[in-house]
Write a protein that holds these residues in place. Structure first.
Motif, PDB file in Angstrom:
ATOM      1  N   ALA A   1     -26.692  31.921  49.247  1.00 14.22           N
ATOM      2  CA  ALA A   1     -27.024  30.897  50.239  1.00 14.22           C
ATOM      3  C   ALA A   1     -25.765  30.267  50.820  1.00 14.22           C
ATOM      4  O   ALA A   1     -25.673  30.015  52.025  1.00 14.22           O
ATOM      5  CB  ALA A   1     -27.911  29.830  49.607  1.00 14.22           C
ATOM      6  N   ALA A   2     -24.778  30.028  49.958  1.00 12.32           N
ATOM      7  CA  ALA A   2     -23.561  29.349  50.408  1.00 12.32           C
ATOM      8  C   ALA A   2     -22.618  30.273  51.169  1.00 12.32           C
ATOM      9  O   ALA A   2     -21.957  29.843  52.131  1.00 12.32           O
ATOM     10  CB  ALA A   2     -22.830  28.755  49.209  1.00 12.32           C
ATOM     11  N   LEU A   3     -22.554  31.547  50.780  1.00  9.76           N
ATOM     12  CA  LEU A   3     -21.543  32.444  51.334  1.00  9.76           C
ATOM     13  C   LEU A   3     -22.091  33.414  52.372  1.00  9.76           C
ATOM     14  O   LEU A   3     -21.467  33.620  53.422  1.00  9.76           O
ATOM     15  CB  LEU A   3     -20.862  33.207  50.199  1.00  9.76           C
ATOM     16  CG  LEU A   3     -20.170  32.338  49.154  1.00  9.76           C
ATOM     17  CD1 LEU A   3     -19.566  33.205  48.052  1.00  9.76           C
ATOM     18  CD2 LEU A   3     -19.093  31.459  49.787  1.00  9.76           C
TER      19      LEU A   3
ATOM     20  N   PRO B   1     -34.190  38.393  65.933  1.00 10.69           N
ATOM     21  CA  PRO B   1     -34.696  39.311  64.909  1.00 10.69           C
ATOM     22  C   PRO B   1     -33.676  39.478  63.789  1.00 10.69           C
ATOM     23  O   PRO B   1     -32.480  39.650  64.063  1.00 10.69           O
ATOM     24  CB  PRO B   1     -34.915  40.618  65.685  1.00 10.69           C
ATOM     25  CG  PRO B   1     -35.090  40.189  67.103  1.00 10.69           C
ATOM     26  CD  PRO B   1     -34.186  38.998  67.277  1.00 10.69           C
ATOM     27  N   GLY B   2     -34.123  39.411  62.553  1.00  8.89           N
ATOM     28  CA  GLY B   2     -33.206  39.438  61.428  1.00  8.89           C
ATOM     29  C   GLY B   2     -32.309  40.657  61.414  1.00  8.89           C
ATOM     30  O   GLY B   2     -32.788  41.792  61.302  1.00  8.89           O
TER      31      GLY B   2
ATOM     32  N   HIS C   1     -32.347  41.183  44.521  1.00  7.01           N
ATOM     33  CA  HIS C   1     -31.800  40.135  45.378  1.00  7.01           C
ATOM     34  C   HIS C   1     -32.352  40.190  46.813  1.00  7.01           C
ATOM     35  O   HIS C   1     -31.955  39.385  47.654  1.00  7.01           O
ATOM     36  CB  HIS C   1     -30.277  40.232  45.406  1.00  7.01           C
ATOM     37  CG  HIS C   1     -29.682  40.366  44.041  1.00  7.01           C
ATOM     38  ND1 HIS C   1     -29.831  39.394  43.076  1.00  7.01           N
ATOM     39  CD2 HIS C   1     -28.978  41.381  43.470  1.00  7.01           C
ATOM     40  CE1 HIS C   1     -29.232  39.795  41.962  1.00  7.01           C
ATOM     41  NE2 HIS C   1     -28.710  40.985  42.177  1.00  7.01           N
ATOM     42  N   ALA C   2     -33.253  41.116  47.066  1.00  7.91           N
ATOM     43  CA  ALA C   2     -33.783  41.280  48.411  1.00  7.91           C
ATOM     44  C   ALA C   2     -34.491  40.029  48.906  1.00  7.91           C
ATOM     45  O   ALA C   2     -34.342  39.640  50.073  1.00  7.91           O
ATOM     46  CB  ALA C   2     -34.738  42.479  48.461  1.00  7.91           C
ATOM     47  N   ALA C   3     -35.262  39.375  48.048  1.00  6.87           N
ATOM     48  CA  ALA C   3     -36.007  38.193  48.470  1.00  6.87           C
ATOM     49  C   ALA C   3     -35.070  37.067  48.892  1.00  6.87           C
ATOM     50  O   ALA C   3     -35.327  36.364  49.881  1.00  6.87           O
ATOM     51  CB  ALA C   3     -36.932  37.719  47.350  1.00  6.87           C
TER      52      ALA C   3
ATOM     53  N   ALA D   1     -34.906  35.517  52.606  1.00  7.08           N
ATOM     54  CA  ALA D   1     -35.152  34.086  52.811  1.00  7.08           C
ATOM     55  C   ALA D   1     -34.100  33.451  53.707  1.00  7.08           C
ATOM     56  O   ALA D   1     -34.345  32.400  54.312  1.00  7.08           O
ATOM     57  CB  ALA D   1     -35.202  33.369  51.466  1.00  7.08           C
ATOM     58  N   LEU D   2     -32.935  34.069  53.809  1.00  6.33           N
ATOM     59  CA  LEU D   2     -31.870  33.559  54.663  1.00  6.33           C
ATOM     60  C   LEU D   2     -31.976  34.102  56.096  1.00  6.33           C
ATOM     61  O   LEU D   2     -31.117  33.806  56.930  1.00  6.33           O
ATOM     62  CB  LEU D   2     -30.504  33.924  54.070  1.00  6.33           C
ATOM     63  CG  LEU D   2     -30.171  33.250  52.731  1.00  6.33           C
ATOM     64  CD1 LEU D   2     -28.929  33.886  52.104  1.00  6.33           C
ATOM     65  CD2 LEU D   2     -29.965  31.758  52.925  1.00  6.33           C
TER      66      LEU D   2
END
Length: 236
Positions: free
Chosen positions: A43-45, A53-54, A67-69, A73-74
């Motif tokens: 989240a921080a980096l 679009p993502g 770690h996909a979720a 989420a970001l």
């Protein structure tokens, strides 16, 4: 703890052999918690994706896709590569994946906005080449995020058996040392081994790849367990 001795680095079949344990026991024991600060570091980096679009964020050594979720989420679209077909069998339900060598990624030069490597650098004796590949496939201005075990406080030289203190023995300076020595039988290192790189070596890998170091983070208590960094590819 016995002294480390040189050995052959872990190979993909080693992770194939522990894929079921990793998914059903190792990850399950963590639940939804973030005990060593991996999600906080992302989240921080890595941070929020650009608007629209993502864009794709490639995870090198995605394993089972744990770690996909957090990446999704970001606002990013997670995609992953790994050598272990056993791990990818679980990851396929969490993100698009491909079996590929991290030192020779089947991805075009300058094609991605973000690349992450999470808790994998000790599994990759050629991590310098992996970082160079990450730099190659990033677009100018793209970001590379490394999250890994803390080189100063984790390794075959570190005994973390006492929750209140970490005992550091000789071995930190042994760059490139591979070992299965571990203070616990509940982790990964005693099963597949790990390669150790002192902190300066790790930072040099990023700088030598032509990336610009930007931000850093540590996670875990009472002594840090993870060390993370963000670096960017210079604009043209």
């Amino acid at each position: 703890m016995p002294n480390s001795t040189p050995a052959t680095p872990a190979t993909p079949p080693a992770y194939d052999a522990i894929a079921d344990w990793y998914e059903t026991e190792f990850l399950a024991a963590q639940g939804d918690a973030d005990p060593i600060g991996i999600n906080a570091a992302l989240a921080a980096l890595l941070g929020a994706a650009p608007e629209g679009p993502g864009p794709a964020c490639l995870e090198i050594g995605c394993g089972t896709g744990a770690h996909a979720a957090a990446v999704r989420a970001l606002g990013w679209t997670p995609v992953g590569v790994d050598l272990s077909s056993g791990m990818l069998a679980y990851a396929a339900g969490r993100l698009p994946v491909a079996r590929a060598d991290a030192e020779h990624l089947p991805i075009g030069t300058g094609s991605l906005d973000a690349v992450i490597a999470v808790m994998v650098h000790t599994d990759m004796p050629g991590y310098a080449r992996v970082v160079a590949e990450a730099a190659r496939i990033l677009r100018p201005g793209g970001r590379f995020v490394h999250v890994g075990v803390h080189p100063c406080f984790c390794g075959g030289f570190a005994d973390r058996g006492d929750p209140a203190a970490t005992v550091i023995r000789p071995g930190y300076l042994d760059a490139g040392r591979w070992t299965t020595d571990s203070w616990t039988s509940n982790g990964v290192r005693d099963k597949v081994g790990a390669t150790h790189w002192p902190l300066p070596d790790l930072l040099h890998m990023v700088a030598d790849a032509g990336l610009v170091l930007e931000r850093f983070a540590e996670g875990g208590t009472p002594v840090p367990i993870t060390f993370s960094l963000r670096a960017s590819k210079p604009e043209l």
